[in-house]
Write an enzyme that holds these catalytic residues in place. Structure first.
Site, PDB file in Angstrom:
ATOM      1  N   HIS A  37       0.818  -1.142   0.251  1.00 34.95           N
ATOM      2  CA  HIS A  37       0.046  -0.003   0.116  1.00 34.95           C
ATOM      3  C   HIS A  37       0.994   1.345  -0.167  1.00 34.95           C
ATOM      4  CE1 HIS A  37      -2.828  -2.913   2.031  1.00 34.95           C
ATOM      5  NE2 HIS A  37      -3.543  -2.626   0.980  1.00 34.95           N
ATOM      6  N   GLY A 148      -2.653  -1.820  -7.462  1.00 38.97           N
ATOM      7  CA  GLY A 148      -1.510  -2.564  -7.406  1.00 38.97           C
ATOM      8  C   GLY A 148      -1.819  -3.694  -8.443  1.00 38.97           C
ATOM      9  N   VAL A 177       4.557  -5.629  -5.007  1.00 36.54           N
ATOM     10  CA  VAL A 177       5.809  -5.434  -3.772  1.00 36.54           C
ATOM     11  C   VAL A 177       5.629  -7.096  -3.238  1.00 36.54           C
ATOM     12  CG1 VAL A 177       6.644  -4.441  -1.914  1.00 36.54           C
ATOM     13  CG2 VAL A 177       5.308  -3.078  -3.531  1.00 36.54           C
ATOM     14  N   SER A 186       0.338  -9.004   0.863  1.00 37.26           N
ATOM     15  CA  SER A 186      -1.189  -9.094   0.988  1.00 37.26           C
ATOM     16  C   SER A 186      -1.624  -8.939   2.514  1.00 37.26           C
ATOM     17  CB  SER A 186      -1.664 -10.401   0.377  1.00 37.26           C
ATOM     18  OG  SER A 186      -2.841 -10.431   0.750  1.00 37.26           O
TER      19      SER A 186
END
Ligand code: PAF
Length: 283
Positions: A37, A148, A177, A186
């Site tokens: 994030h 994302g 990422v 996640s």
């Protein structure tokens, strides 16, 4: 950073920025923020003068047997992470987003790109995502929004929805990422036990193996998909899908397609993981 809870207050702030000629980038989230994030926020900063992040756990995108009740709600910790890097944290209540109840809210159904993969396995999920994102776009009215690539199908659904409904927003995709061992970050990784966490990177390794096969010239997609599923089964995953698709449209791939995406979803214990890896075969 200003914490804002109402649409009226949010609009006042965005209007004030606009009057000063400033642009706005928006990152929608369900909270429990991690480095993925924060990468979206960092990209948002590069694109616009002002950054708004929303935190809202959207009930409309959870199925009846899914983890809505247990989904981690960590607003205080999220707020501390956002404080130095965003202008507004927008954390609306359920009443603010769905004043008449989410069950009776108008809904947005994005055909085709929503229908396969996660859409087929989680009926109604992308209706819930498209609906809340459209509502959030109308609340924030951003110039830019960032999503994302880890949720690749979601990204395509939002792109289609925004194009079909003429939202004047530029959608920016941000690369996944990963932890050092390759696991895509996640919010649901926190559900994994210590042993499962060690096994979890096998999902990414299976995708890498498939992409390597494609780069090496293999075009027997069905066999590659079967082998990918077998790698996962061998590591105690329960695969839901392992699929080679056309990038963007997510239509079935054929051997002439140069831009592909390999997508997988699998359960590890009780945790459902998804990941994907793009493969460009352009010479
Ligand atoms: O990706 C997510 O976290 C959610 O699906 C989103 C886009 C915030 C909508 O609730």
């Amino acid at each position: 950073m200003q914490a804002v809870y109402s649409i009226v207050e949010l609009r006042q702030q965005v209007t004030a920025w606009r009057l000063q000629g400033e642009t706005v980038a928006f990152v929608p989230t369900m909270g429990n923020l991690h480095a993925g994030h924060l990468a979206l926020v960092a990209q948002a900063r590069r694109h616009a003068d002002r950054v708004v992040v929303s935190v809202f756990v959207n009930p409309l995108q959870f199925g009846a047997d899914e983890d809505l009740a247990s989904y981690p709600r960590t607003l205080a910790a999220d707020s501390a992470k956002l404080e130095p890097v965003v202008d507004v944290l927008f954390a609306p209540s359920m009443m603010e987003v769905y004043p008449r109840g989410h069950e009776v809210a108008s809904q947005i159904d994005v055909p085709e790109v929503s229908e396969s993969l996660c859409g087929a396995l989680r009926p109604g999920h992308f209706i819930g995502v498209a609906t809340v994102v459209a509502k959030l776009f109308n609340m924030v009215q951003p110039n830019y929004t960032l999503f994302g690539e880890k949720d690749y199908q979601q990204l395509q659904v939002i792109r289609r929805m925004a194009a079909d409904l003429c939202f004047p927003v530029e959608i920016i995709a941000v690369p996944t990422v990963r932890a050092v061992d390759g696991l895509a970050l996640s919010s649901r990784n926190g559900y994994l036990s210590t042993v499962e966490r060690e096994v979890a990177p096998r999902l990414y390794q299976a995708l890498q193996k498939t992409v390597q096969g494609l780069i090496d010239g293999r075009r027997d997609y069905a066999a590659l998909e079967r082998e990918g599923r077998e790698v996962l089964e061998g590591a105690d995953f329960e695969p839901e899908y392992f699929s080679i698709r056309q990038a963007g449209s997510l239509k079935m791939a054929d051997s002439e397609m140069p831009e592909l995406i390999v997508l997988a979803a699998a359960k590890l214990g009780k945790t459902r993981l998804i990941d994907n890896l793009a493969c460009s075969l352009v010479e």
